[in-house]
Design a protein around this motif. Structure first.
Motif, PDB file in Angstrom:
ATOM      1  N   MET A   1      37.181  61.332 -22.885  1.00  0.00           N
ATOM      2  CA  MET A   1      37.481  60.045 -22.278  1.00  0.00           C
ATOM      3  C   MET A   1      38.679  60.203 -21.363  1.00  0.00           C
ATOM      4  N   SER A   2      38.525  59.796 -20.123  1.00  0.00           N
ATOM      5  CA  SER A   2      39.620  59.879 -19.155  1.00  0.00           C
ATOM      6  C   SER A   2      40.486  58.638 -19.236  1.00  0.00           C
ATOM      7  N   ASN A   3      41.723  58.803 -18.847  1.00  0.00           N
ATOM      8  CA  ASN A   3      42.652  57.689 -18.796  1.00  0.00           C
ATOM      9  C   ASN A   3      42.472  56.985 -17.458  1.00  0.00           C
ATOM     10  N   PRO A   4      42.045  55.718 -17.442  1.00  0.00           N
ATOM     11  CA  PRO A   4      41.817  55.020 -16.174  1.00  0.00           C
ATOM     12  C   PRO A   4      43.090  54.800 -15.366  1.00  0.00           C
ATOM     13  N   ASN A   5      44.244  54.966 -15.978  1.00  0.00           N
ATOM     14  CA  ASN A   5      45.507  54.823 -15.254  1.00  0.00           C
ATOM     15  C   ASN A   5      45.843  56.068 -14.440  1.00  0.00           C
ATOM     16  N   LEU A   6      45.122  57.165 -14.688  1.00  0.00           N
ATOM     17  CA  LEU A   6      45.389  58.415 -13.990  1.00  0.00           C
ATOM     18  C   LEU A   6      44.365  58.634 -12.887  1.00  0.00           C
ATOM     19  N   VAL A   7      44.396  57.785 -11.881  1.00  0.00           N
ATOM     20  CA  VAL A   7      43.485  57.922 -10.756  1.00  0.00           C
ATOM     21  C   VAL A   7      44.314  58.009  -9.481  1.00  0.00           C
ATOM     22  N   VAL A   8      44.122  59.079  -8.737  1.00  0.00           N
ATOM     23  CA  VAL A   8      44.829  59.280  -7.481  1.00  0.00           C
ATOM     24  C   VAL A   8      43.840  59.058  -6.358  1.00  0.00           C
ATOM     25  N   SER A   9      44.187  58.182  -5.438  1.00  0.00           N
ATOM     26  CA  SER A   9      43.306  57.962  -4.294  1.00  0.00           C
ATOM     27  C   SER A   9      43.918  58.613  -3.059  1.00  0.00           C
ATOM     28  N   THR A  10      43.047  59.004  -2.151  1.00  0.00           N
ATOM     29  CA  THR A  10      43.500  59.655  -0.932  1.00  0.00           C
ATOM     30  C   THR A  10      43.903  58.579   0.067  1.00  0.00           C
ATOM     31  N   PRO A  11      45.148  58.611   0.531  1.00  0.00           N
ATOM     32  CA  PRO A  11      45.582  57.609   1.506  1.00  0.00           C
ATOM     33  C   PRO A  11      44.916  57.833   2.868  1.00  0.00           C
ATOM     34  N   ARG A  12      44.952  56.824   3.688  1.00  0.00           N
ATOM     35  CA  ARG A  12      44.409  56.947   5.039  1.00  0.00           C
ATOM     36  C   ARG A  12      45.302  57.854   5.866  1.00  0.00           C
ATOM     37  N   GLY A  13      44.710  58.453   6.868  1.00  0.00           N
ATOM     38  CA  GLY A  13      45.486  59.271   7.792  1.00  0.00           C
ATOM     39  C   GLY A  13      46.354  58.386   8.672  1.00  0.00           C
ATOM     40  N   GLU A  14      47.213  59.023   9.417  1.00  0.00           N
ATOM     41  CA  GLU A  14      48.145  58.261  10.247  1.00  0.00           C
ATOM     42  C   GLU A  14      48.480  59.069  11.503  1.00  0.00           C
ATOM     43  N   ILE A  15      48.633  58.366  12.613  1.00  0.00           N
ATOM     44  CA  ILE A  15      49.075  59.001  13.856  1.00  0.00           C
ATOM     45  C   ILE A  15      50.449  58.429  14.178  1.00  0.00           C
ATOM     46  N   VAL A  16      51.408  59.325  14.363  1.00  0.00           N
ATOM     47  CA  VAL A  16      52.783  58.916  14.632  1.00  0.00           C
ATOM     48  C   VAL A  16      53.173  59.460  16.007  1.00  0.00           C
ATOM     49  N   THR A  17      53.713  58.577  16.829  1.00  0.00           N
ATOM     50  CA  THR A  17      54.194  58.986  18.147  1.00  0.00           C
ATOM     51  C   THR A  17      55.674  58.648  18.249  1.00  0.00           C
ATOM     52  N   VAL A  18      56.442  59.646  18.671  1.00  0.00           N
ATOM     53  CA  VAL A  18      57.881  59.477  18.820  1.00  0.00           C
ATOM     54  C   VAL A  18      58.240  59.843  20.258  1.00  0.00           C
ATOM     55  N   THR A  19      59.040  58.979  20.881  1.00  0.00           N
ATOM     56  CA  THR A  19      59.493  59.267  22.238  1.00  0.00           C
ATOM     57  C   THR A  19      60.892  59.859  22.167  1.00  0.00           C
ATOM     58  N   THR A  20      61.050  61.000  22.810  1.00  0.00           N
ATOM     59  CA  THR A  20      62.353  61.672  22.858  1.00  0.00           C
ATOM     60  C   THR A  20      62.765  61.826  24.324  1.00  0.00           C
ATOM     61  N   LYS A  21      63.913  62.421  24.566  1.00  0.00           N
ATOM     62  CA  LYS A  21      64.376  62.669  25.931  1.00  0.00           C
ATOM     63  C   LYS A  21      63.406  63.574  26.686  1.00  0.00           C
ATOM     64  N   SER A  22      62.759  64.462  25.946  1.00  0.00           N
ATOM     65  CA  SER A  22      61.853  65.430  26.568  1.00  0.00           C
ATOM     66  C   SER A  22      60.431  64.897  26.754  1.00  0.00           C
ATOM     67  N   GLY A  23      60.165  63.727  26.235  1.00  0.00           N
ATOM     68  CA  GLY A  23      58.818  63.159  26.355  1.00  0.00           C
ATOM     69  C   GLY A  23      58.322  62.652  25.008  1.00  0.00           C
ATOM     70  N   LYS A  24      57.018  62.456  24.936  1.00  0.00           N
ATOM     71  CA  LYS A  24      56.418  61.938  23.707  1.00  0.00           C
ATOM     72  C   LYS A  24      55.895  63.081  22.842  1.00  0.00           C
ATOM     73  N   VAL A  25      56.069  62.892  21.540  1.00  0.00           N
ATOM     74  CA  VAL A  25      55.542  63.838  20.563  1.00  0.00           C
ATOM     75  C   VAL A  25      54.616  63.048  19.647  1.00  0.00           C
ATOM     76  N   THR A  26      53.386  63.528  19.489  1.00  0.00           N
ATOM     77  CA  THR A  26      52.414  62.859  18.639  1.00  0.00           C
ATOM     78  C   THR A  26      52.022  63.779  17.496  1.00  0.00           C
ATOM     79  N   ALA A  27      52.006  63.229  16.306  1.00  0.00           N
ATOM     80  CA  ALA A  27      51.594  63.990  15.125  1.00  0.00           C
ATOM     81  C   ALA A  27      50.498  63.218  14.412  1.00  0.00           C
ATOM     82  N   LYS A  28      49.500  63.926  13.979  1.00  0.00           N
ATOM     83  CA  LYS A  28      48.394  63.307  13.253  1.00  0.00           C
ATOM     84  C   LYS A  28      48.419  63.835  11.820  1.00  0.00           C
ATOM     85  N   LEU A  29      48.520  62.918  10.868  1.00  0.00           N
ATOM     86  CA  LEU A  29      48.547  63.274   9.452  1.00  0.00           C
ATOM     87  C   LEU A  29      47.190  62.940   8.858  1.00  0.00           C
ATOM     88  N   THR A  30      46.521  63.944   8.341  1.00  0.00           N
ATOM     89  CA  THR A  30      45.240  63.717   7.674  1.00  0.00           C
ATOM     90  C   THR A  30      45.292  64.349   6.295  1.00  0.00           C
TER      91      THR A  30
END
Length: 135
Positions: A1-30
């Motif tokens: 019997m598994s413990n129903p409290n021990l369930v890990v779900s995979t979060p959604r991915g995310e795209i992050v864009t940061v603007t710096t002096k040198s331009g934009k940097v984009t990172a995709k987290l999957t």
């Protein structure tokens, strides 16, 4: 019997864009598609290990007259539930209201889990970390 409290779900991915002096940097987290199920399985195995180890290493601390109190730990515990229970009718009184040791065995006595934890905690933690992937 598994413990129903021990369930890990995979979060959604995310795209992050940061603007710096040198331009934009984009990172995709999957996330890996099987991350949630793999971690849920790892944590469930670790919980089963911990429950079993607590029963195994704590049994020598449990008072024994007929053996019923010791066996009640095995009967009262569902391995993997996260709760280790000694369910003999007199277990509570033995745990809280008796001497810390017995004439026949100084290791047996009241508050057996607390005394076992002092002796075995580091071993329990090492085993859980190894199984759950944390060390």
């Amino acid at each position: 019997m598994s413990n129903p409290n021990l369930v890990v779900s995979t979060p959604r991915g995310e795209i992050v864009t940061v603007t710096t002096k040198s331009g934009k940097v984009t990172a995709k987290l999957t996330w890996s598609a099987d991350f949630g199920s793999k971690k849920t399985n790892d944590f469930s195995r670790a919980q089963k290990f911990l429950d079993s180890e607590i029963l195994r290493t704590t049994t020598p601390f449990v008072p024994i007259r007929s053996g019923t109190l010791r066996k009640s730990g095995q009967l009262g515990t569902v391995i993997g539930s996260g709760e280790v229970i000694w369910n003999a009718p007199y277990a509570r009184k033995q745990y809280y209201s008796t001497a810390a040791s017995r004439v026949y065995d100084a290791q047996c006595g009241a508050k057996w889990f607390e005394r076992s934890k002092i002796q075995n905690k580091s071993t329990w933690i090492r085993g859980v970390k190894k199984i759950a992937g944390g060390g």
